[in-house]
Write an enzyme that holds these catalytic residues in place. Structure first.
Site, PDB file in Angstrom:
ATOM      1  N   GLU A  51       0.775  -1.083  -0.034  1.00 49.17           N
ATOM      2  CA  GLU A  51       0.015  -0.070   0.057  1.00 49.17           C
ATOM      3  C   GLU A  51       0.986   1.014   0.066  1.00 49.17           C
ATOM      4  O   GLU A  51       1.903   1.440   0.577  1.00 49.17           O
ATOM      5  CB  GLU A  51      -0.864  -0.074   1.212  1.00 49.17           C
ATOM      6  CG  GLU A  51      -1.790   1.079   1.152  1.00 49.17           C
ATOM      7  CD  GLU A  51      -2.865   0.949   2.573  1.00 49.17           C
ATOM      8  OE1 GLU A  51      -3.638   1.855   2.509  1.00 49.17           O
ATOM      9  OE2 GLU A  51      -2.260   0.574   3.645  1.00 49.17           O
ATOM     10  N   LYS A 125      -9.488   2.821  -2.705  1.00 48.62           N
ATOM     11  CA  LYS A 125     -10.000   2.160  -1.342  1.00 48.62           C
ATOM     12  C   LYS A 125     -11.076   2.528  -1.001  1.00 48.62           C
ATOM     13  O   LYS A 125     -11.319   3.754  -0.899  1.00 48.62           O
ATOM     14  CB  LYS A 125      -8.655   2.783  -0.479  1.00 48.62           C
ATOM     15  CG  LYS A 125      -8.809   1.919   0.820  1.00 48.62           C
ATOM     16  CD  LYS A 125      -7.632   2.370   1.935  1.00 48.62           C
ATOM     17  CE  LYS A 125      -7.662   1.576   2.906  1.00 48.62           C
ATOM     18  NZ  LYS A 125      -6.347   1.981   3.897  1.00 48.62           N
ATOM     19  N   CYS A 162      -5.883  -2.985   2.002  1.00 50.17           N
ATOM     20  CA  CYS A 162      -5.711  -2.901   3.464  1.00 50.17           C
ATOM     21  C   CYS A 162      -7.001  -2.821   4.389  1.00 50.17           C
ATOM     22  O   CYS A 162      -7.548  -4.164   4.182  1.00 50.17           O
ATOM     23  CB  CYS A 162      -4.743  -1.449   3.700  1.00 50.17           C
ATOM     24  SG  CYS A 162      -3.989  -1.588   5.523  1.00 50.17           S
TER      25      CYS A 162
END
Length: 288
Positions: A51, A125, A162
């Site tokens: 990430e 994300k 994540c």
């Protein structure tokens, strides 16, 4: 049999966070080049980084300095570099970066380049935490990417980033959209969630009959020192079994070949997609 050779790169920060973001970006991009070459030499077909791979995990702060770390996608310098390398090595490359889409609007993004260097698209994300040590809403706008699946030269892949991994709905959406392998670039430290690292993603792989490749950085990052990024990047198969895993502490290129035929085999055996009852799940989407 349809095979895919995957490469995952986990790496610690190579500079001081006192440097300007542009200098950190250049140093981290350069640090990845030998491992990218190693991946090419080993025949890796799909490569993914961690990430925001070319910056520190700056979210323990709320320092506007880090807005300067954001780049345009795919026009920015990092994407242009990786696009050329993808074409040179006939390698699909997933590039997780901090993205600026317009002045003052920033996303936690993964860009995807096919094996001929063509830009296939990006994932933003979706789930953004805002808790002590992870002040991500200060830096990232929540994404609404509609669960894109990228039909690459070597197979259909998705990306989940994540904190997203704690939300089972996204795994399911990506699998329903056709993903055979889902990559989860992360920056996660030892402590509260470490025991979940080898629990949630194997469970999600089994529930959705797909491979999942999880990538995490290593080391500690001053001045925040929120804990040890514990690496342990791995590839888990559609039965929920981890097939290959990296160390907890070392910069590492993890290379592993998977058998994509297992996706069809496992889905046929379990028939979870046939037996879903989405008409009964409206409580999941009917608001607060």
């Amino acid at each position: 049999m349809q095979k895919m050779k995957i490469g995952l790169i986990q790496m610690g920060l190579k500079t001081s966070t006192d440097l300007e973001p542009e200098a950190i970006r250049d140093a981290m991009n350069e640090a990845h080049l030998p491992m990218i070459q190693q991946a090419a030499d080993q025949g890796v077909q799909v490569l993914c980084f961690q990430e925001v791979f070319n910056q520190p995990y700056f979210c323990p702060s709320q320092d506007g300095k880090w807005y300067a770390a954001a780049e345009r996608v795919p026009e920015g310098p990092t994407c242009r570099m990786m696009q050329k390398l993808a074409a040179e090595h006939r390698m699909v490359i997933i590039v997780p970066v901090y993205e600026e889409t317009e002045t003052g609007v920033y996303y936690n993004t993964a860009a995807v380049f096919d094996a001929d260097g063509s830009y296939l698209g990006k994932y933003h994300k979706t789930h953004i935490p805002q808790v002590a040590g992870f002040w991500e809403k200060f830096f990232f706008k929540p994404g609404q990417s509609n669960w894109p699946v990228f039909d690459t030269a070597y197979g259909k892949i998705g990306v989940y980033i994540c904190y997203d991994r704690h939300f089972p709905e996204g795994w399911r959406a990506l699998a329903l959209n056709g993903a055979e392998v889902i990559f989860n670039p992360s920056a996660t430290v030892a402590g509260l969630s470490q025991y979940l690292w080898e629990l949630e993603q194997p469970a999600s792989a089994a529930a959705n009959g797909c491979f999942i490749a999880a990538i995490n950085r290593v080391g500690t990052e001053a001045p925040w020192n929120i804990g040890d990024f514990y690496g342990s990047s791995y590839i888990v198969n559609p039965r929920g079994k981890i097939e290959a895993q990296a160390s907890e502490t070392q910069d590492e290129l993890l290379v592993h070949e998977i058998d994509l035929d297992m996706v069809r085999e496992v889905r046929n055996n379990w028939q979870f997609f046939r037996d879903r009852r989405p008409e009964t799940y409206t409580r999941l989407t009917d608001g607060e």
